[in-house]
Design a protein around this motif. Structure first.
Motif, PDB file in Angstrom:
ATOM      1  N   VAL A  85      33.931  38.841  36.048  1.00 45.85           N
ATOM      2  CA  VAL A  85      35.134  38.224  36.617  1.00 45.85           C
ATOM      3  C   VAL A  85      35.145  36.724  36.331  1.00 45.85           C
ATOM      4  O   VAL A  85      36.131  36.171  35.834  1.00 45.85           O
ATOM      5  N   SER A  86      34.012  36.077  36.605  1.00 46.23           N
ATOM      6  CA  SER A  86      33.938  34.636  36.348  1.00 46.23           C
ATOM      7  C   SER A  86      34.078  34.353  34.865  1.00 46.23           C
ATOM      8  O   SER A  86      34.721  33.384  34.460  1.00 46.23           O
ATOM      9  N   ALA A  87      33.454  35.217  34.036  1.00 45.68           N
ATOM     10  CA  ALA A  87      33.549  35.020  32.589  1.00 45.68           C
ATOM     11  C   ALA A  87      35.009  35.051  32.164  1.00 45.68           C
ATOM     12  O   ALA A  87      35.459  34.220  31.368  1.00 45.68           O
ATOM     13  N   GLU A  88      35.756  35.984  32.747  1.00 41.23           N
ATOM     14  CA  GLU A  88      37.167  36.113  32.394  1.00 41.23           C
ATOM     15  C   GLU A  88      37.927  34.839  32.768  1.00 41.23           C
ATOM     16  O   GLU A  88      38.754  34.348  31.999  1.00 41.23           O
ATOM     17  N   VAL A  89      37.603  34.312  33.966  1.00 37.86           N
ATOM     18  CA  VAL A  89      38.255  33.074  34.408  1.00 37.86           C
ATOM     19  C   VAL A  89      37.944  31.937  33.447  1.00 37.86           C
ATOM     20  O   VAL A  89      38.830  31.186  33.015  1.00 37.86           O
ATOM     21  N   VAL A  90      36.669  31.831  33.071  1.00 36.52           N
ATOM     22  CA  VAL A  90      36.259  30.746  32.178  1.00 36.52           C
ATOM     23  C   VAL A  90      36.925  30.911  30.814  1.00 36.52           C
ATOM     24  O   VAL A  90      37.423  29.941  30.227  1.00 36.52           O
ATOM     25  N   ILE A  91      36.959  32.151  30.327  1.00 40.14           N
ATOM     26  CA  ILE A  91      37.594  32.390  29.024  1.00 40.14           C
ATOM     27  C   ILE A  91      39.055  31.993  29.070  1.00 40.14           C
ATOM     28  O   ILE A  91      39.593  31.377  28.142  1.00 40.14           O
TER      29      ILE A  91
END
Lengths: 539, 247
Positions: free
Chosen positions: B163-169
């Motif tokens: 989830v965080s990775a998606e936000v960062v991406i």
């Protein structure tokens, strides 16, 4: 509701025994010890007729005040949670006054029940003194309520202190001193009489102890404590027996105190029953701690970060632990060696400043290995890095000098010690910082990692840094050599304005070392950044 | 970067690498373990001095004019420790101040970054107490605080939750769309394939393939292409004992 809550408390108490057997045995032992203590107290109380009324009154007042204080302090020192937390009743719509009263009553269901026999002890003692009249019977129930209130307030405050372990640490220290002080006073009061009254001088061996205690004037301390509000109820019958002071006034003071305590307890219950409101504070809009006080520049950032590390990192904090030991050790050494006061007094402060200034900064690159890459990534200039890192050392050093110089002058006994001591300490502080700033960039050596203890040495390839340690230490002392030489001449009473010369040379050589160290350290940092990073990555 | 070379002892870690990353692209850097990804990126970001070669960021030589080049560069190095005795927000303030931002800007950006990366509630905890993923996130946030033109992120999504990775991406994509350049290394092929528009495959310190992602892939998945180029399938032979079980 009263019965319900009492049952609930009893259930809680019983469930408290569902623990590992060893714990239960421990609790059982404690109970046995407490009961034995009570038996001893009752036994002692039944024999007080050998003493005069005055001393009995004093002992009861002091012991009683100690017990009252203990009821308040011990829970503050040790309790972490309260059984039957008032806030747990928030949802039941019970009036806070009623809840406060009932909770006070439930306290008796538990170890606090032992307080009932405890308050009866003075009653037994006063039987030997008919002059006390009905006063002991009057104060006993009041005392029980007082102790219960103190206990509840103490537990409530103790539970609140859970969030502040540092404050609790101080209270613990203070509490132990105060409570033991009270017991010591009682011993000092009883011992001389006991030695006199004991049959056939069986206690004569305690004579020297009695003599040693005499200068403390335990009677005065006892009267002081007996006059304090906490002792007024305990001491009232004693006043009546001895015929001094006003017993009725003491009882009234005790009653007023009870009312105040009850109000405090009620207030605490009311406060826990208050609904919480959302706080309208923009959390993120704040600048955290040290960053607020320092400018938002690279130097300020490095300085703020350094300050935080000095406060939070055990590697730095150990220095603060060592500093107070230094003067004790040096003074003791000089005292043993028979060095005159005028010379011995000049040594501890410079030594402390030297340790502070030299301790970590001469290897700060390795100490702050985490810093190097972020400084390199942001291309922080070496001079900014250096200027930031030295701020905490200069600040702590300035505080140390400000506190230590007056003490040095006072101990040395001559105002001429002021410029001399200032000269040496300033040279050592600025010199240590300057030399360290230069050396740490040129000759870093493996250091403990952030967060590790100061004495865990890293297993790393490369030198242990003995050369860098010794070299920077020697250079620092070299910077301070002129003021040290001038002060020495003054101490051996050569004619001349040596103290002022010490101040002048100290400031000049210190500043010189500081400027040179920071400039050279800064430029080396700029030049060798990637190599320093490679070094820090190795260890 | 041209002719970038670095040797450690007699081992050549990075061998004469030539690469051009065009501005505004989302550039992926893939390679097997020990391929030289981190070494290359360290040299690009001025953390490791190359033995030979030139790195230019927006035309400025990183090793000649470091101050100017690094102003437009945000870095997330792999495996380097942060200031873990600082709290999250102290760490971000430190990063902002180190970059010479003024106080109001720092306060605003720290608040934004904490919100965007979902670390508001941990902002007052020490970085030392963060989980590995949280540490990555706050380090990425610190790399962005001075709004650089180029972000070089080494293994940014290692141990970050999806989830965080998606936000960062998402944040990175917006950054690239606005003209910023992102260079990231990873060994998650899926991720690189999904988000990058250009890619370089390196192994043993050499670039095996480079270009827009469709050209490099040539119709295959990045994983297949990667194994094909890096020749990773050979090791499977000679391990027959693992197929005959001991009991």
């Amino acid at each position: 509701m009263v019965a319900e809550l009492l049952r609930l408390k009893a259930r809680l108490l019983r469930n408290g025994f569902r623990r590992p057997p060893i714990r239960i045995i421990g609790s059982g032992l404690l109970l046995v010890v407490a009961l034995a203590g009570l038996v001893v107290l009752f036994d002692a109380a039944s024999r007080v007729s050998v003493f005069d009324g005055l001393i009995v009154g004093r002992v009861i007042a002091v012991l009683g005040a100690d017990v009252s204080l203990g009821m308040l302090l011990l829970p503050i020192m040790f309790s972490r949670m309260q059984l039957l937390e008032p806030r747990a009743f928030l949802g039941y719509g019970i009036r806070s006054s009623a809840l406060a009263a009932v909770l006070l009553l439930t306290t008796l269901v538990g170890p606090a029940l032992l307080l009932v026999p405890l308050v009866l002890v003075p009653l037994v003692a006063w039987r030997a003194f008919p002059e006390a009249g009905a006063l002991p019977w009057l104060v006993t129930p009041l005392l029980l309520v007082q102790l219960l209130l103190l206990l509840r307030v103490g537990v409530a405050l103790g539970a609140r202190l859970r969030a502040h372990p540092a404050v609790r640490g101080w209270i613990r220290l203070l509490g132990v001193v105060v409570l033991l002080g009270g017991l010591g006073t009682v011993i000092a009061l009883v011992l001389p009489r006991a030695v006199l009254l004991a049959p056939e001088r069986s206690l004569a061996s305690l004579g020297p102890v009695v003599q040693a205690l005499a200068p403390f004037h335990a009677e005065h301390i006892a009267d002081l404590l007996g006059g304090s509000p906490l002792a007024s109820l305990w001491g009232a019958p004693g006043l009546a027996v001895a015929g001094v002071g006003s017993p009725s006034a003491a009882v009234w003071i005790g009653i007023v105190e009870l009312v105040l305590l009850a109000l405090v307890w009620w207030g605490l219950v009311r406060q826990s029953l208050r609904p919480t409101h959302a706080l309208h504070i923009h959390r993120a809009a704040r600048v955290p701690g040290w960053f607020r006080g320092l400018p938002p520049s690279p130097t300020g950032a490095v300085a703020a970060r350094s300050f935080i590390y000095w406060v939070r990192d055990p590697r730095y904090r150990v220095v603060f632990g060592v500093l107070p030991i230094l003067p004790v050790v040096t003074i003791a050494a000089f005292w043993v060696g028979g060095v005159p006061n005028t010379i011995a007094a000049m040594v501890p402060l410079p030594l402390m400043v030297l340790v502070l200034a030299w301790s970590t900064i001469h290897n700060d690159i390795a100490y702050d290995s985490t810093a190097v890459w972020s400084h390199l990534a942001a291309q922080t200039r070496g001079i900014h890095d250096r200027l930031g890192r030295i701020r905490p050392v200069l600040a702590f050093g300035a505080i140390l000098i400000a506190i230590g110089t007056p003490i040095t002058v006072w101990a040395q006994g001559s105002t001429a010690a002021l410029p001399a001591s200032l000269g040496i300490t300033i040279a050592l502080l600025l010199g240590g910082v300057g030399v360290g700033s230069g050396m740490s960039v040129r000759h870093p050596y493996p250091a403990p990692r952030p967060g590790d203890g100061a004495f865990t040495y890293p297993q790393a390839s490369g030198g242990t840094g003995g050369g860098a340690q010794g070299g920077s230490f020697f250079l620092t002392i070299l910077v301070a050599a002129p003021p040290i030489a001038a002060t020495t001449l003054w101490l051996f009473e050569f004619p001349g304005q040596w103290p002022l010369i010490a101040l002048g040379t100290g400031v000049v050589s210190g500043l010189l070392a500081l400027v040179i160290g920071i400039r050279s350290g800064g430029s080396t940092f700029d030049r060798r950044g990637p190599e320093l990073l490679a070094f820090t990555m190795q260890n | 970067m041209t002719g970038l070379t670095k040797t450690f002892g007699d081992r050549v870690a990075v061998d004469d690498i030539q690469l051009t990353v065009s501005a505004g692209s989302f550039f992926g850097f893939v390679g097997p373990n020990g391929a030289g990804k981190t070494t290359t990126l360290s040299m690009v970001t001025g953390l490791l001095r190359p033995d030979a070669g030139v790195v230019k960021i927006y035309g400025v030589d990183v090793w000649e004019n470091a101050a100017l080049a690094k102003r437009s560069l945000g870095v997330l190095p792999d495996r380097l420790r942060l200031f873990d005795r600082l709290t999250g927000s102290e760490f971000l303030h430190h990063a902002g101040a180190l970059r010479g931002l003024d106080r109001q800007t720092i306060i605003r950006r720290v608040a934004d970054l904490e919100r965007a990366f979902g670390i508001e509630h941990s902002a007052k905890r020490l970085v030392a107490d963060y989980s590995a993923g949280m540490v990555k996130k706050i380090a990425i946030a610190a790399a962005m605080i001075h709004s650089p033109r180029l972000l070089v992120l080494d293994e940014p999504f290692e141990s970050v939750d999806p989830v965080s990775a998606e936000v960062v991406i998402d944040i990175l994509k917006k950054f690239a769309a606005a003209g910023g350049t992102v260079v990231l290394s990873s060994h998650s092929m899926d991720l690189i394939e999904r988000v990058c528009d250009a890619v370089a495959i390196i192994a043993d310190g050499r670039v095996l393939a480079v270009g827009p992602i469709d050209d490099v892939l040539a119709g295959k998945s990045l994983e297949d292409r990667f194994v094909e180029l890096a020749g990773g399938a050979t090791a499977v032979e000679g391990m027959e004992w693992l197929q005959s079980f001991s009991d």
